[in-house]
Design a protein around this motif. Sequence first.
Motif, PDB file in Angstrom:
ATOM      1  N   ALA A 108       0.829  -1.213   0.000  1.00 12.39           N
ATOM      2  CA  ALA A 108       0.000   0.000   0.000  1.00 12.39           C
ATOM      3  C   ALA A 108       0.862   1.261   0.000  1.00 12.39           C
ATOM      4  O   ALA A 108       0.633   2.184  -0.787  1.00 12.39           O
ATOM      5  CB  ALA A 108      -0.919  -0.006   1.221  1.00 12.39           C
ATOM      6  N   ILE A 109       1.889   1.289   0.834  1.00  9.21           N
ATOM      7  CA  ILE A 109       2.713   2.512   0.895  1.00  9.21           C
ATOM      8  C   ILE A 109       3.540   2.643  -0.401  1.00  9.21           C
ATOM      9  O   ILE A 109       3.751   3.751  -0.905  1.00  9.21           O
ATOM     10  CB  ILE A 109       3.613   2.550   2.166  1.00  9.21           C
ATOM     11  N   ALA A 110       3.944   1.503  -0.955  1.00  8.54           N
ATOM     12  CA  ALA A 110       4.701   1.556  -2.214  1.00  8.54           C
ATOM     13  C   ALA A 110       3.831   2.185  -3.306  1.00  8.54           C
ATOM     14  O   ALA A 110       4.274   3.096  -4.020  1.00  8.54           O
ATOM     15  CB  ALA A 110       5.146   0.151  -2.622  1.00  8.54           C
ATOM     16  N   GLU A 111       2.600   1.710  -3.426  1.00  7.50           N
ATOM     17  CA  GLU A 111       1.702   2.248  -4.462  1.00  7.50           C
ATOM     18  C   GLU A 111       1.442   3.732  -4.237  1.00  7.50           C
ATOM     19  O   GLU A 111       1.441   4.531  -5.170  1.00  7.50           O
ATOM     20  CB  GLU A 111       0.388   1.483  -4.470  1.00  7.50           C
ATOM     21  N   CYS A 112       1.234   4.084  -2.975  1.00  9.33           N
ATOM     22  CA  CYS A 112       0.936   5.475  -2.643  1.00  9.33           C
ATOM     23  C   CYS A 112       2.115   6.376  -3.024  1.00  9.33           C
ATOM     24  O   CYS A 112       1.951   7.403  -3.692  1.00  9.33           O
ATOM     25  CB  CYS A 112       0.617   5.531  -1.153  1.00  9.33           C
ATOM     26  N   LEU A 113       3.342   5.953  -2.666  1.00 15.28           N
ATOM     27  CA  LEU A 113       4.504   6.802  -2.960  1.00 15.28           C
ATOM     28  C   LEU A 113       4.788   6.865  -4.458  1.00 15.28           C
ATOM     29  O   LEU A 113       5.124   7.919  -4.996  1.00 15.28           O
ATOM     30  CB  LEU A 113       5.736   6.288  -2.205  1.00 15.28           C
ATOM     31  N   LEU A 114       4.615   5.725  -5.133  1.00 14.52           N
ATOM     32  CA  LEU A 114       4.902   5.727  -6.571  1.00 14.52           C
ATOM     33  C   LEU A 114       3.938   6.640  -7.325  1.00 14.52           C
ATOM     34  O   LEU A 114       4.320   7.278  -8.312  1.00 14.52           O
ATOM     35  CB  LEU A 114       4.839   4.303  -7.143  1.00 14.52           C
ATOM     36  N   SER A 115       2.693   6.701  -6.853  1.00 12.57           N
ATOM     37  CA  SER A 115       1.776   7.569  -7.593  1.00 12.57           C
ATOM     38  C   SER A 115       1.956   9.038  -7.204  1.00 12.57           C
ATOM     39  O   SER A 115       1.750   9.922  -8.014  1.00 12.57           O
ATOM     40  CB  SER A 115       0.325   7.117  -7.433  1.00 12.57           C
ATOM     41  N   ALA A 116       2.411   9.288  -5.979  1.00  8.88           N
ATOM     42  CA  ALA A 116       2.550  10.691  -5.556  1.00  8.88           C
ATOM     43  C   ALA A 116       3.915  11.282  -5.910  1.00  8.88           C
ATOM     44  O   ALA A 116       4.061  12.499  -6.003  1.00  8.88           O
ATOM     45  CB  ALA A 116       2.324  10.789  -4.049  1.00  8.88           C
ATOM     46  N   VAL A 117       4.907  10.440  -6.075  1.00  6.84           N
ATOM     47  CA  VAL A 117       6.269  10.947  -6.320  1.00  6.84           C
ATOM     48  C   VAL A 117       6.732  10.445  -7.693  1.00  6.84           C
ATOM     49  O   VAL A 117       7.140   9.292  -7.831  1.00  6.84           O
ATOM     50  CB  VAL A 117       7.256  10.447  -5.218  1.00  6.84           C
ATOM     51  N   PRO A 118       6.652  11.296  -8.718  1.00 10.23           N
ATOM     52  CA  PRO A 118       6.945  10.813 -10.066  1.00 10.23           C
ATOM     53  C   PRO A 118       8.375  10.272 -10.210  1.00 10.23           C
ATOM     54  O   PRO A 118       8.605   9.324 -10.933  1.00 10.23           O
ATOM     55  CB  PRO A 118       6.768  12.059 -10.945  1.00 10.23           C
ATOM     56  N   ARG A 119       9.324  10.876  -9.496  1.00 10.77           N
ATOM     57  CA  ARG A 119      10.708  10.427  -9.671  1.00 10.77           C
ATOM     58  C   ARG A 119      11.114   9.489  -8.534  1.00 10.77           C
ATOM     59  O   ARG A 119      12.090   9.708  -7.840  1.00 10.77           O
ATOM     60  CB  ARG A 119      11.634  11.628  -9.753  1.00 10.77           C
ATOM     61  N   MET A 120      10.312   8.476  -8.324  1.00 13.31           N
ATOM     62  CA  MET A 120      10.644   7.487  -7.291  1.00 13.31           C
ATOM     63  C   MET A 120      10.584   6.088  -7.889  1.00 13.31           C
ATOM     64  O   MET A 120       9.746   5.795  -8.744  1.00 13.31           O
ATOM     65  CB  MET A 120       9.665   7.594  -6.129  1.00 13.31           C
ATOM     66  N   ARG A 121      11.504   5.243  -7.430  1.00 15.50           N
ATOM     67  CA  ARG A 121      11.477   3.826  -7.798  1.00 15.50           C
ATOM     68  C   ARG A 121      11.643   2.999  -6.532  1.00 15.50           C
ATOM     69  O   ARG A 121      12.182   3.497  -5.540  1.00 15.50           O
ATOM     70  CB  ARG A 121      12.619   3.489  -8.760  1.00 15.50           C
ATOM     71  N   ILE A 122      11.194   1.744  -6.604  1.00 16.76           N
ATOM     72  CA  ILE A 122      11.254   0.885  -5.416  1.00 16.76           C
ATOM     73  C   ILE A 122      11.816  -0.483  -5.783  1.00 16.76           C
ATOM     74  O   ILE A 122      11.467  -1.055  -6.825  1.00 16.76           O
ATOM     75  CB  ILE A 122       9.847   0.746  -4.783  1.00 16.76           C
ATOM     76  N   LEU A 123      12.704  -0.967  -4.924  1.00 20.30           N
ATOM     77  CA  LEU A 123      13.180  -2.347  -5.023  1.00 20.30           C
ATOM     78  C   LEU A 123      12.793  -2.995  -3.704  1.00 20.30           C
ATOM     79  O   LEU A 123      13.109  -2.458  -2.638  1.00 20.30           O
ATOM     80  CB  LEU A 123      14.707  -2.351  -5.200  1.00 20.30           C
ATOM     81  N   ALA A 124      12.053  -4.108  -3.766  1.00 18.77           N
ATOM     82  CA  ALA A 124      11.610  -4.745  -2.522  1.00 18.77           C
ATOM     83  C   ALA A 124      12.146  -6.165  -2.459  1.00 18.77           C
ATOM     84  O   ALA A 124      12.498  -6.749  -3.490  1.00 18.77           O
ATOM     85  CB  ALA A 124      10.080  -4.760  -2.470  1.00 18.77           C
ATOM     86  N   THR A 125      12.250  -6.724  -1.250  1.00 18.91           N
ATOM     87  CA  THR A 125      12.522  -8.150  -1.124  1.00 18.91           C
ATOM     88  C   THR A 125      11.426  -8.745  -0.248  1.00 18.91           C
ATOM     89  O   THR A 125      10.992  -8.119   0.715  1.00 18.91           O
ATOM     90  CB  THR A 125      13.895  -8.472  -0.477  1.00 18.91           C
TER      91      THR A 125
END
Length: 532
Positions: free
Chosen positions: A300-317
């Motif tokens: 949920a927080i990943a989706e929220c940040l990706l949609s609100a912050v255009p220049r953000m990427r996420i790598l998760a494990t």
Amino acid sequence: MSKVVPMCQAEEAAGAPSEWSASGVQHAFDILTIDGETRGLSLAKANPRHEASRENAVFDSVFEFGRFTFMPARRLLLDGESRVRIGSRALELLAVLVERAGEVVTRHELMARAWPRSVVDEGNLKVQIAALRKALGETSRGERYLATVVGQGYRFVAPVRSRTPLAENARHRDRPAAAHNVPAGLMRLVGRTADTVAILARLPCTRIMTVTGAGGVGKTSVALAVARTIVETSQYDVWCVDLSALSDPRCVSCAIATTVGLNTRSGGIASALATYFCSRSRPQWLVLDNCEHVVEAASAIAECLLSAVPRMRILATSREPLRATGENVYKLAPLGTPAATAGLSAREALRYPAIQLFAERAAARCSDFALCDDNAPVVAEICRRLDGIPLAIGLAAARLDAFCIRELLAQLDDRFTAPGSGQRTGAPRHRSLLATLDWSYQLLNEVERLVLRRLGVFADAFCLDSAMTIAADGETRAARIRDALSSLVEKSWVTVEKDGDTVRYRLLETTRHYARRKLAEAGELGLVGRRG
Ligand SMILES: Nc1ncnc2c1ncn2[C@@H]1O[C@H](COP(=O)(O)OP(=O)(O)O)[C@@H](O)[C@H]1O
Ligand SMILES: [Mg+2]
């Protein structure tokens, strides 16, 4: 879809060592380019003239003008969907003109960029500019991209849209150094060059990637190696957030805030984070590590940040995918082990990363240990029985100070009664293999636990029907058992083997022993054994 470069090709072509090293990965990655026609990954010959664009190879800018899309770092100009055939010097000229669209770029600057190591006649520049105009269709279709500024140079006059800020490189020079909290790698990473390269190569295609795999297989280690390469080769601020210690899913955003040093009051942390990340001058990369026990909150927080912050990427494990929108999943397999171990020589054995790792850890622990033709088959058997899981291999090798290699193999039969003594500084769940498995088991729901422990009766691969028969329980509906099985596959407890139309399932040996132990604890060993 991107095609993952097979390990042997990537390592051979890159001349990279079979073990991971920063330069090996970088070198390997440098020669990976996106093939404009297939949009898949292919290996291309390194071109020394591409040095300037390598810096951004993972995250290059995309420029759009008219009906063209231009990706300078990939040497790719698309006219609609088709690749425009154009020489590399003309592309280099286009890159500088587009980056500085609207400005006059002098002939001298253009020549310095296209012919960095030689002095050439101005006639060469005119030839390349003519080729560029032709490629852009200026003559035949009357469109206007390039203007000649008499006596000075050229100007790109068409409107340019950029998916990353224009002239990112130029601005980059004036900004403070990128911030990050990625720890230096203390342990050498064995046998993960191809995985690291494959993950790096897929990153440009997605804003969120999750590395999944069994507990202890090396997800965190590989993700951190990738993160270190991102720090070394890109403009991103990189923040690693370890979620393993969280017991409350509501704390995921607090953990991110604490990592970046953001003071927040209890409410509205997600929006405070989004505002903070948007305000940063550099693009941001979050590494959300060990998400499995808070997978929904992390998603949920990943989706929220990706949609609100255009220049953000996420790598998760995570042991299982986050199921976040746009997520790209990379399943990390165990380290390679030999199928047959009898008669294996030390030289042959060392071709397998799992054995390399064991030999390295054993030598570090016990100064008189050396892999030789005599002990190689025993070491290989130990690694095979530990399923090539680095965590398990490290724990087994750590016991060599007290036991000889053959005793160790004998002990594996009773493996879970022998407490491991891994790194003292490791997280508690790493201190023994049992702790790792217990930790993961606690995260399963009741039906998943029931199905998992009952699957422990299979010594080998099994089909869906057999699984349903074994797991059948008067009170649990078949559909729930099927769901639990597919969930166990996702959570890396059960592996799937597909051969044509036939699908079979299997428990890794480590997992199978564990499942049987749980079956015995539940008093179901005899009951289920009769059905199998
Ligand atoms: N390729 C590798 N080479 C050497 N050690 C490794 C490798 N992969 C994992 N390890 C070690 O194994 C242990 C578990 O790795 P980790 O990355 O935490 O696994 P996961 O995140 O999948 O649970 C750690 O102690 C780590 O240092
Ligand atoms: Mg981990």
